[in-house]
Design a protein around this motif. Structure first.
Motif, PDB file in Angstrom:
ATOM      1  N   TYR A  68       9.192  70.887  35.099  1.00  0.00           N
ATOM      2  CA  TYR A  68       9.025  69.468  34.782  1.00  0.00           C
ATOM      3  C   TYR A  68      10.393  68.776  34.793  1.00  0.00           C
ATOM      4  O   TYR A  68      11.430  69.420  34.602  1.00  0.00           O
ATOM      5  CB  TYR A  68       8.391  69.279  33.408  1.00  0.00           C
ATOM      6  CG  TYR A  68       6.908  69.542  33.361  1.00  0.00           C
ATOM      7  CD1 TYR A  68       6.251  70.198  34.391  1.00  0.00           C
ATOM      8  CD2 TYR A  68       6.139  69.157  32.266  1.00  0.00           C
ATOM      9  CE1 TYR A  68       4.896  70.447  34.346  1.00  0.00           C
ATOM     10  CE2 TYR A  68       4.782  69.403  32.201  1.00  0.00           C
ATOM     11  CZ  TYR A  68       4.171  70.047  33.254  1.00  0.00           C
ATOM     12  OH  TYR A  68       2.820  70.302  33.201  1.00  0.00           O
ATOM     13  N   HIS A  69      10.370  67.480  35.003  1.00  0.00           N
ATOM     14  CA  HIS A  69      11.579  66.662  34.928  1.00  0.00           C
ATOM     15  C   HIS A  69      11.345  65.574  33.890  1.00  0.00           C
ATOM     16  O   HIS A  69      10.434  64.752  34.018  1.00  0.00           O
ATOM     17  CB  HIS A  69      11.888  66.043  36.294  1.00  0.00           C
ATOM     18  CG  HIS A  69      12.140  67.053  37.367  1.00  0.00           C
ATOM     19  ND1 HIS A  69      13.322  67.747  37.485  1.00  0.00           N
ATOM     20  CD2 HIS A  69      11.330  67.520  38.364  1.00  0.00           C
ATOM     21  CE1 HIS A  69      13.253  68.581  38.516  1.00  0.00           C
ATOM     22  NE2 HIS A  69      12.046  68.463  39.059  1.00  0.00           N
ATOM     23  N   PHE A  70      12.162  65.570  32.840  1.00  0.00           N
ATOM     24  CA  PHE A  70      12.022  64.598  31.774  1.00  0.00           C
ATOM     25  C   PHE A  70      13.395  64.307  31.184  1.00  0.00           C
ATOM     26  O   PHE A  70      14.333  65.104  31.358  1.00  0.00           O
ATOM     27  CB  PHE A  70      11.056  65.102  30.691  1.00  0.00           C
ATOM     28  CG  PHE A  70      11.358  66.476  30.173  1.00  0.00           C
ATOM     29  CD1 PHE A  70      12.221  66.662  29.097  1.00  0.00           C
ATOM     30  CD2 PHE A  70      10.777  67.602  30.752  1.00  0.00           C
ATOM     31  CE1 PHE A  70      12.499  67.922  28.616  1.00  0.00           C
ATOM     32  CE2 PHE A  70      11.042  68.873  30.277  1.00  0.00           C
ATOM     33  CZ  PHE A  70      11.905  69.036  29.205  1.00  0.00           C
ATOM     34  N   PRO A  71      13.550  63.183  30.508  1.00  0.00           N
ATOM     35  CA  PRO A  71      14.870  62.799  29.979  1.00  0.00           C
ATOM     36  C   PRO A  71      15.415  63.833  28.999  1.00  0.00           C
ATOM     37  O   PRO A  71      14.674  64.430  28.210  1.00  0.00           O
ATOM     38  CB  PRO A  71      14.590  61.463  29.274  1.00  0.00           C
ATOM     39  CG  PRO A  71      13.355  60.944  29.918  1.00  0.00           C
ATOM     40  CD  PRO A  71      12.529  62.146  30.286  1.00  0.00           C
ATOM     41  N   ALA A  72      16.725  64.047  29.077  1.00  0.00           N
ATOM     42  CA  ALA A  72      17.462  64.936  28.161  1.00  0.00           C
ATOM     43  C   ALA A  72      16.988  66.380  28.243  1.00  0.00           C
ATOM     44  O   ALA A  72      17.139  67.141  27.281  1.00  0.00           O
ATOM     45  CB  ALA A  72      17.366  64.426  26.732  1.00  0.00           C
ATOM     46  N   LYS A  73      16.436  66.783  29.393  1.00  0.00           N
ATOM     47  CA  LYS A  73      15.964  68.166  29.514  1.00  0.00           C
ATOM     48  C   LYS A  73      17.117  69.159  29.366  1.00  0.00           C
ATOM     49  O   LYS A  73      16.997  70.166  28.654  1.00  0.00           O
ATOM     50  CB  LYS A  73      15.263  68.366  30.859  1.00  0.00           C
ATOM     51  CG  LYS A  73      14.696  69.775  31.032  1.00  0.00           C
ATOM     52  CD  LYS A  73      13.944  69.939  32.327  1.00  0.00           C
ATOM     53  CE  LYS A  73      14.890  70.155  33.493  1.00  0.00           C
ATOM     54  NZ  LYS A  73      14.169  70.567  34.721  1.00  0.00           N
ATOM     55  N   SER A  74      18.217  68.890  30.018  1.00  0.00           N
ATOM     56  CA  SER A  74      19.365  69.799  29.941  1.00  0.00           C
ATOM     57  C   SER A  74      19.919  69.875  28.526  1.00  0.00           C
ATOM     58  O   SER A  74      20.299  70.954  28.047  1.00  0.00           O
ATOM     59  CB  SER A  74      20.458  69.355  30.911  1.00  0.00           C
ATOM     60  OG  SER A  74      19.994  69.391  32.242  1.00  0.00           O
ATOM     61  N   LEU A  75      19.959  68.726  27.839  1.00  0.00           N
ATOM     62  CA  LEU A  75      20.458  68.717  26.459  1.00  0.00           C
ATOM     63  C   LEU A  75      19.545  69.520  25.552  1.00  0.00           C
ATOM     64  O   LEU A  75      20.018  70.324  24.727  1.00  0.00           O
ATOM     65  CB  LEU A  75      20.572  67.276  25.963  1.00  0.00           C
ATOM     66  CG  LEU A  75      20.989  67.108  24.495  1.00  0.00           C
ATOM     67  CD1 LEU A  75      22.364  67.717  24.265  1.00  0.00           C
ATOM     68  CD2 LEU A  75      20.961  65.646  24.095  1.00  0.00           C
ATOM     69  N   LEU A  76      18.252  69.332  25.687  1.00  0.00           N
ATOM     70  CA  LEU A  76      17.303  70.070  24.852  1.00  0.00           C
ATOM     71  C   LEU A  76      17.388  71.572  25.109  1.00  0.00           C
ATOM     72  O   LEU A  76      17.334  72.379  24.171  1.00  0.00           O
ATOM     73  CB  LEU A  76      15.879  69.576  25.112  1.00  0.00           C
ATOM     74  CG  LEU A  76      15.533  68.183  24.580  1.00  0.00           C
ATOM     75  CD1 LEU A  76      14.136  67.780  25.029  1.00  0.00           C
ATOM     76  CD2 LEU A  76      15.631  68.143  23.063  1.00  0.00           C
ATOM     77  N   PHE A  77      17.523  71.944  26.381  1.00  0.00           N
ATOM     78  CA  PHE A  77      17.622  73.373  26.699  1.00  0.00           C
ATOM     79  C   PHE A  77      18.929  73.952  26.152  1.00  0.00           C
ATOM     80  O   PHE A  77      18.948  75.096  25.676  1.00  0.00           O
ATOM     81  CB  PHE A  77      17.536  73.569  28.206  1.00  0.00           C
ATOM     82  CG  PHE A  77      17.399  74.998  28.620  1.00  0.00           C
ATOM     83  CD1 PHE A  77      16.237  75.707  28.363  1.00  0.00           C
ATOM     84  CD2 PHE A  77      18.436  75.655  29.267  1.00  0.00           C
ATOM     85  CE1 PHE A  77      16.108  77.035  28.733  1.00  0.00           C
ATOM     86  CE2 PHE A  77      18.310  76.978  29.649  1.00  0.00           C
ATOM     87  CZ  PHE A  77      17.149  77.668  29.379  1.00  0.00           C
ATOM     88  N   SER A  78      20.001  73.181  26.204  1.00  0.00           N
ATOM     89  CA  SER A  78      21.284  73.651  25.655  1.00  0.00           C
ATOM     90  C   SER A  78      21.185  73.842  24.146  1.00  0.00           C
ATOM     91  O   SER A  78      21.700  74.825  23.596  1.00  0.00           O
ATOM     92  CB  SER A  78      22.394  72.653  25.985  1.00  0.00           C
ATOM     93  OG  SER A  78      22.566  72.528  27.374  1.00  0.00           O
TER      94      SER A  78
END
Length: 287
Positions: free
Chosen positions: A108-118
């Motif tokens: 999926y692509h959604f806002p702040a995905k990279s931040l949440l995963f980090s």
């Protein structure tokens, strides 16, 4: 040196390396299995054989007396059932939440995905003792203390499981998922019919890790149960055998209890070892 001699030497070197590697692997395997074998053999010894010096490696007259005595000290059946409930339900919850969250992070692509995963990855570096008191207060505030539910519910999601599923699900071709969506398949059906079979080795490895970890968990169940002995898992119940380990005469009793506690995870590993090895090989190839 002739060309023929050089070719023979080049053929011998790899075979020599393989023999050395096989020997090292055998030594590591023996060293790893030795404590388990010694534990099982010691549980079958008589008290006299347990006290003998030098130690007796193989019992002369194997018997199951120690296993009968364990049931008189510990409610083995109830404790094993409690451990099975805790480990099984927690593992099922971890598999479900990890696959769903891993699928969302991978496809999926959604806002702040990279931040949440980090942030999710960062939680993996927190020692369990740091979250013990907050989790205990949370469990008490919702009335789940001194119960099996209080042990299970906080562990139904796992950061490592989400990370592992995300890494493997990323390797599933997007074309397969898009084709299923065009055919009208729901996201849950895609996850169950397409994604899950593609990452079966990773699911089996995560199931094994989760089951063994929560089967052997000690501090969190001890904290939550607050002396409720009827809900004790086998690991906590076996701590009562420590008072019997003051002399070699009771060594067989302690070893019998430990052997019983090891059997379920060991049986699970035997059934899942093929998938476990496949997951390691697959991750090595991807790396």
């Amino acid at each position: 040196m002739s060309a023929g001699s050089s070719s023979r030497l080049s053929r011998r070197r790899p075979s020599g390396r393989k023999a050395l590697l096989a020997t090292l692997m055998l030594l590591v395997a023996v060293a790893s299995a030795f404590p388990l074998v010694w534990m099982a053999l010691s549980s079958l010894k008589t008290p006299a054989e347990s006290m003998q010096v030098p130690p007796v490696w193989i019992p002369g007259t194997p018997n199951l007396d120690a296993y009968e005595k364990v049931s008189g000290v510990v409610n083995v059946g109830r404790s094993m059932w409690n451990s099975l409930v805790i480990a099984s339900i927690t593992t099922a919850g971890i598999l479900l939440t990890s696959m769903m969250a891993g699928y969302a992070f991978a496809k999926y692509h959604f806002p702040a995905k990279s931040l949440l995963f980090s942030l999710l990855i960062a939680t993996m570096f927190l020692p369990p003792i740091v979250t013990l008191i907050p989790l205990y207060r949370l469990v008490g505030s919702v009335g789940l203390n001194a119960s099996l539910a209080g042990i299970i519910v906080p562990n139904l999601a796992n950061a490592f499981g989400i990370f592992l599923m995300r890494q493997f699900i990323s390797g599933v071709p997007d074309e397969l998922i898009d084709a299923a969506r065009m055919d009208g398949a729901s996201e849950f059906l895609i996850l169950y019919k397409i994604v899950a079979p593609s990452i079966a080795p990773a699911i089996a490895a995560l199931a094994l890790f989760a089951f063994v970890y929560h089967w052997n968990s000690y501090l969190w169940p001890l904290t939550v149960l607050q002396g409720n002995a009827d809900a004790y898992p086998i690991v906590i119940s076996l701590s009562r055998l420590l008072s019997y380990n003051r002399g070699a005469v009771n060594t067989g009793l302690v070893m019998a209890g430990a052997t019983l506690a090891v059997l379920p995870p060991l049986i699970l590993f035997v059934f899942l070892q093929r998938f476990f090895v496949d997951s390691i090989v697959g991750s090595a190839i991807k790396g």
